[in-house]
Design a protein around this motif. Structure first.
Motif, PDB file in Angstrom:
ATOM      1  N   ILE A  14       2.564   0.074   0.814  1.00 35.38           N
ATOM      2  CA  ILE A  14       2.137  -1.302   1.087  1.00 35.38           C
ATOM      3  C   ILE A  14       0.770  -1.580   0.470  1.00 35.38           C
ATOM      4  O   ILE A  14       0.537  -2.641  -0.132  1.00 35.38           O
ATOM      5  N   ILE A  15      -0.147  -0.623   0.597  1.00 34.80           N
ATOM      6  CA  ILE A  15      -1.473  -0.791  -0.014  1.00 34.80           C
ATOM      7  C   ILE A  15      -1.350  -0.914  -1.527  1.00 34.80           C
ATOM      8  O   ILE A  15      -1.966  -1.789  -2.155  1.00 34.80           O
ATOM      9  N   LEU A  17       1.181  -1.944  -3.199  1.00 28.94           N
ATOM     10  CA  LEU A  17       1.853  -3.201  -3.533  1.00 28.94           C
ATOM     11  C   LEU A  17       0.833  -4.327  -3.712  1.00 28.94           C
ATOM     12  O   LEU A  17       0.873  -5.072  -4.695  1.00 28.94           O
ATOM     13  N   TYR A  18      -0.093  -4.427  -2.755  1.00 27.21           N
ATOM     14  CA  TYR A  18      -1.078  -5.509  -2.847  1.00 27.21           C
ATOM     15  C   TYR A  18      -2.113  -5.248  -3.943  1.00 27.21           C
ATOM     16  O   TYR A  18      -2.611  -6.198  -4.568  1.00 27.21           O
ATOM     17  N   MET A  21      -0.363  -6.346  -7.056  1.00 30.09           N
ATOM     18  CA  MET A  21      -0.358  -7.806  -7.130  1.00 30.09           C
ATOM     19  C   MET A  21      -1.677  -8.317  -7.691  1.00 30.09           C
ATOM     20  O   MET A  21      -1.707  -9.204  -8.566  1.00 30.09           O
ATOM     21  N   LEU A  22      -2.789  -7.733  -7.213  1.00 30.65           N
ATOM     22  CA  LEU A  22      -4.114  -8.143  -7.674  1.00 30.65           C
ATOM     23  C   LEU A  22      -4.323  -7.800  -9.151  1.00 30.65           C
ATOM     24  O   LEU A  22      -4.755  -8.641  -9.946  1.00 30.65           O
ATOM     25  N   ILE A 109      -2.317 -16.459  -6.148  1.00 34.12           N
ATOM     26  CA  ILE A 109      -0.964 -16.841  -5.734  1.00 34.12           C
ATOM     27  C   ILE A 109      -0.718 -18.333  -5.946  1.00 34.12           C
ATOM     28  O   ILE A 109       0.323 -18.743  -6.465  1.00 34.12           O
TER      29      ILE A 109
END
Length: 245
Positions: A14-15, A17-18, A21-22, A109
């Motif tokens: 999860i970490i 993943l973000y 994204m960044l 986003i």
């Protein structure tokens, strides 16, 4: 012990993943700022990364079944987690969503949403926004694509009954396009809340299109039947057992 290990792997995933994204958002931003193609490429790159990393970081394989549409249409999908968003968007060439206008101001986003063609709306004004979208496509001001919506309005866990919103039928009538239902079992492995992600095979399946021209009631009856029946089959395939109420 195995649960604890999988929980830690899930947290790391999860970490990452973000962070991805960044990083992807920043790297592609100059291209995306001046080109819709750049924004779409960035979003597709992120989708591929999430599916690839999930396969080895948490043991969650993914599979897209059926025929993803490549023409202008509405996609009405079962929504169980963030992963089904990733899988559906990554499978179509020019997906777009209806998003709250406030999200326009969210860092990265919001700008990517606008660049890929998402439709910002104020509360209660979705009809006007959809009308403008259709006009923009007709005049060449916007390119056609696949409008992705979630008829139940939110994430619904497998085995939970929740109504389908009537607005879906109104959109179907307004657009006058094919509606492609999508079923999934992703929520069996990726829950609505919490850190833990189960290993297994997550599936989204594009079903037979519903052609335009049906009455709203007939359309809704078929949409609910198609999505729910196939989602239940996919959940059973994944080993999910519905608890009798």
């Amino acid at each position: 012990m195995s649960y604890a290990i999988q929980w830690v792997r899930s947290l790391i995933f999860i970490i990452s993943l973000y962070l991805a994204m960044l990083v992807i958002g920043i790297v592609f931003f100059p291209w995306a700022l001046f080109s819709t193609r750049g924004a779409i490429t960035a979003c597709h790159t992120f989708c591929r990364w999430v599916r690839w990393s999930a396969s080895w970081m948490i043991g969650l394989k993914t599979e897209v079944r059926g025929t993803p549409p490549d023409h202008e249409c509405m996609i009405a999908a079962k929504h169980q987690s963030f992963m089904d968003v990733i899988m559906i968007y990554g499978a179509v060439p020019r997906g777009k969503f209806i998003m709250k206008r406030l999200l326009m101001f969210a860092p990265i986003i919001g700008q990517y949403g606008l660049r890929i063609g998402c439709i910002p709306v104020d509360r209660g004004k979705r009809g006007a926004a959809v009308k403008k979208m259709l006009e923009d496509v007709a005049t060449g001001a916007a390119k056609p694509g696949q409008l992705i919506i979630y008829p139940q309005g939110t994430r619904i866990a497998p085995g939970v009954d929740a109504p389908y919103k009537k607005g879906t039928a109104i959109l179907y009538e307004q657009l006058g396009q094919d509606c492609v239902p999508v079923a999934c079992n992703v929520g069996v492995f990726w829950p609505k809340r919490g850190i833990y992600r189960k290993p297994g095979l997550a599936v989204v399946e594009f079903l037979e299109p519903i052609k335009p021209g049906l009455s709203q009631d007939v359309f809704m009856e078929r949409l609910v039947s198609d999505i729910e029946q196939q989602s239940n089959k996919l959940a059973a395939e994944a080993g999910f057992k519905r608890v009798a109420s």
